[in-house]
Design an enzyme around this catalytic site. Sequence first.
Site, mmCIF file in Angstrom:
data_model
loop_
_atom_site.group_PDB
_atom_site.id
_atom_site.type_symbol
_atom_site.label_atom_id
_atom_site.label_comp_id
_atom_site.label_asym_id
_atom_site.label_seq_id
_atom_site.Cartn_x
_atom_site.Cartn_y
_atom_site.Cartn_z
ATOM 1 N N TYR A 1 66.439 55.772 62.983
ATOM 2 C CA TYR A 1 64.783 56.277 62.301
ATOM 3 C C TYR A 1 63.149 56.660 62.897
ATOM 4 O O TYR A 1 62.872 55.135 62.944
ATOM 5 C CB TYR A 1 65.085 57.096 60.813
ATOM 6 C CG TYR A 1 66.309 57.503 59.934
ATOM 7 C CD1 TYR A 1 66.413 58.588 61.069
ATOM 8 C CD2 TYR A 1 67.109 56.849 59.540
ATOM 9 C CE1 TYR A 1 67.536 58.956 60.309
ATOM 10 C CE2 TYR A 1 67.968 57.579 58.895
ATOM 11 C CZ TYR A 1 68.879 58.872 59.851
ATOM 12 O OH TYR A 1 69.776 59.147 58.717
ATOM 13 N N LYS B 1 68.283 41.282 30.059
ATOM 14 C CA LYS B 1 68.348 42.671 30.013
ATOM 15 C C LYS B 1 68.861 42.425 31.466
ATOM 16 O O LYS B 1 68.346 41.955 32.263
ATOM 17 C CB LYS B 1 66.608 42.824 29.470
ATOM 18 C CG LYS B 1 65.756 42.356 30.792
ATOM 19 C CD LYS B 1 64.140 42.297 30.353
ATOM 20 C CE LYS B 1 63.515 41.205 31.386
ATOM 21 N NZ LYS B 1 61.478 41.317 30.525
#
Length: 369
Positions: free
Chosen positions: A262, A42
């Site tokens: 940042y 999956k």
Amino acid sequence: MPIDRAAARAGAILTIDLGALRANHQRLQQELGAVPCAAVVKADGYGLGLEQAASALWQAGARSFFVALPDEGLRLRRCLQEAQIYVLGGLFAGAEPDYVESDLIPVLNSLEEVERWSAQARSLGKSLPAALQTDSGMSRLGLPDSEVECLAAEPQRLAGIETCLIMSHLACADEPTHAQNAEQLERFRWARERLPAAPASLANSSGIFLGQVFHFDLGRPGAAHYGVNPVPGKPNPMRQVVHLQAKVLQIRSIDPGRAVGYGASFRAPRPSRIATIALGYADGFLRCLSGRSFAWYDGQRLPLAGRVSMDVVTVDISDLPEDRLRPGDLVDLLGPQQGVDDLAEQAGTIGYEILTSLGRRSHRIYRDD
Ligand SMILES: *Cc1c(COP(=O)(O)O)cnc(C)c1O
């Protein structure tokens, strides 16, 4: 150095070792003995590529495959014509003809799904295969005990359905001493006695390592195939399948006190050299790894400095000899020194999430030797 132009254009390179994938299947098959080992593929083969992973696992001997969605089942059918393909999510309403046309086996999770599949079979005048999933304790998918009892009392509800598997899923298999494992085993046996005679399956990757009583007639591992440790706290019996490298874009020297990235969350405590690497959270390198993970070069561990950005991450390479690392060189983020489970631990998550996050933008190389 990059070996071809696609690699030259890429920031990160994800190498997937199909030989290791096959070896992992064989290792799981060995643990299961005579019980066949299916493959859960999956979520695009846990992020590593559905077609490539499934083909390799077929070569290694897997004949039953599990996907989550009928869409994934259709994709898998195009690449494996002979495989048994189970859809874990159930029988999606309106998609019944797709299951029939692509020979997908729904994992029926409720009486309502049983009713729709039975109606489909009767309207086609033929029997249709299905797995019945029971909820043995996860309270997620599967027939609750009341619906198991209902099927036991009214077996005609299964008219037209050929039950080819009875299954359930373990919630705590990665904690071998957890009391819920034995409880689920008991509830699964209880349900099995009330349902049509059919092969049974309970064990995911970790479940296989709980011992033979959990094996029943089919093992159903996903994660361990892709290198995630099925026995946390013990040495990993699986081989690493993924190797993630990323390119150095720029290297600069900064003075003590200078900030990086940042939020200026990192300030150089000494004269430092910072390498900017072409890999960010848009590549699935999770932002929460900021300040917690490492890049590796030449056997040396290099701490991330500052926050992970969308496209780049900054690394403190002050401990490397000058000029050892240059723009264009590749550093390792996942490799022999730092595996999927290590990265998961640094990020406060599990290897499954690391794997399924990777690779959206990375250049993929499938190694097969
Ligand atoms: C994902 C899944 C598996 C595989 O689990 P792993 O822990 O990856 O081995 C097996 N069964 C079901 C129902 C699943 O959803």
